[in-house]
Design a protein around this motif. Structure first.
Motif, PDB file in Angstrom:
ATOM      1  N   LEU A 172      13.015   2.457  -5.683  1.00 39.71           N
ATOM      2  CA  LEU A 172      13.282   3.775  -5.103  1.00 39.71           C
ATOM      3  C   LEU A 172      12.001   4.496  -4.696  1.00 39.71           C
ATOM      4  N   GLY A 173      10.939   4.278  -5.444  1.00 35.86           N
ATOM      5  CA  GLY A 173       9.667   4.920  -5.129  1.00 35.86           C
ATOM      6  C   GLY A 173       8.905   4.228  -4.023  1.00 35.86           C
ATOM      7  N   ASN A 174       9.376   3.050  -3.629  1.00 38.74           N
ATOM      8  CA  ASN A 174       8.724   2.248  -2.592  1.00 38.74           C
ATOM      9  C   ASN A 174       7.239   2.034  -2.900  1.00 38.74           C
ATOM     10  N   TYR A 175       6.956   1.765  -4.168  1.00 41.88           N
ATOM     11  CA  TYR A 175       5.581   1.499  -4.558  1.00 41.88           C
ATOM     12  C   TYR A 175       5.126   0.170  -3.972  1.00 41.88           C
ATOM     13  N   PHE A 176       3.900   0.143  -3.499  1.00 39.73           N
ATOM     14  CA  PHE A 176       3.281  -1.046  -2.910  1.00 39.73           C
ATOM     15  C   PHE A 176       4.023  -1.528  -1.669  1.00 39.73           C
ATOM     16  N   ALA A 233       9.871  -1.895  -1.091  1.00 40.52           N
ATOM     17  CA  ALA A 233      11.191  -1.661  -0.499  1.00 40.52           C
ATOM     18  C   ALA A 233      11.190  -1.991   0.990  1.00 40.52           C
ATOM     19  N   LYS A 234      10.102  -1.700   1.686  1.00 38.99           N
ATOM     20  CA  LYS A 234      10.027  -2.017   3.123  1.00 38.99           C
ATOM     21  C   LYS A 234      10.038  -3.519   3.349  1.00 38.99           C
ATOM     22  N   VAL A 235       9.323  -4.238   2.521  1.00 37.31           N
ATOM     23  CA  VAL A 235       9.295  -5.700   2.649  1.00 37.31           C
ATOM     24  C   VAL A 235      10.675  -6.280   2.375  1.00 37.31           C
ATOM     25  N   ILE A 236      11.355  -5.760   1.359  1.00 39.25           N
ATOM     26  CA  ILE A 236      12.691  -6.250   1.034  1.00 39.25           C
ATOM     27  C   ILE A 236      13.676  -5.907   2.150  1.00 39.25           C
TER      28      ILE A 236
END
Length: 85
Positions: free
Chosen positions: A38-42, A45-48
């Motif tokens: 949820l925090g899109n750390y590193f 989430a965009k890569v997934i």
């Protein structure tokens, strides 16, 4: 009281405590994975999101991290219980 019964109760209690550590680790691991997504750390989430099956990748990631936390917490709890005796 039968000493053999006492030993069985003692063993059951210890295994329940190890199972409790396992569940605790699974909950904390799943929470950690969800916060990570949820925090899109590193940029994870965009890569997934660019993958072919993003929901499956998310599920595998959460279950994998939760399983790792659960296993490590259970082993740690077991070692603490053994050391306690």
């Amino acid at each position: 009281m039968n000493p053999r019964r006492h030993d069985n109760d003692y063993e059951r209690r210890k295994w329940r405590q190890v199972a409790g550590h396992f569940v605790m680790g699974a909950v904390f691991g799943a929470g950690f994975a969800v916060i990570l997504l949820l925090g899109n750390y590193f940029g994870l989430a965009k890569v997934i999101d660019t993958s072919e099956a993003p929901m499956l990748v998310r599920a595998v990631l959460v279950v994998g991290i939760a399983g790792s936390f659960a296993f490590c917490a259970a082993v740690t709890g077991f070692l603490f219980l053994v050391h306690e005796d």
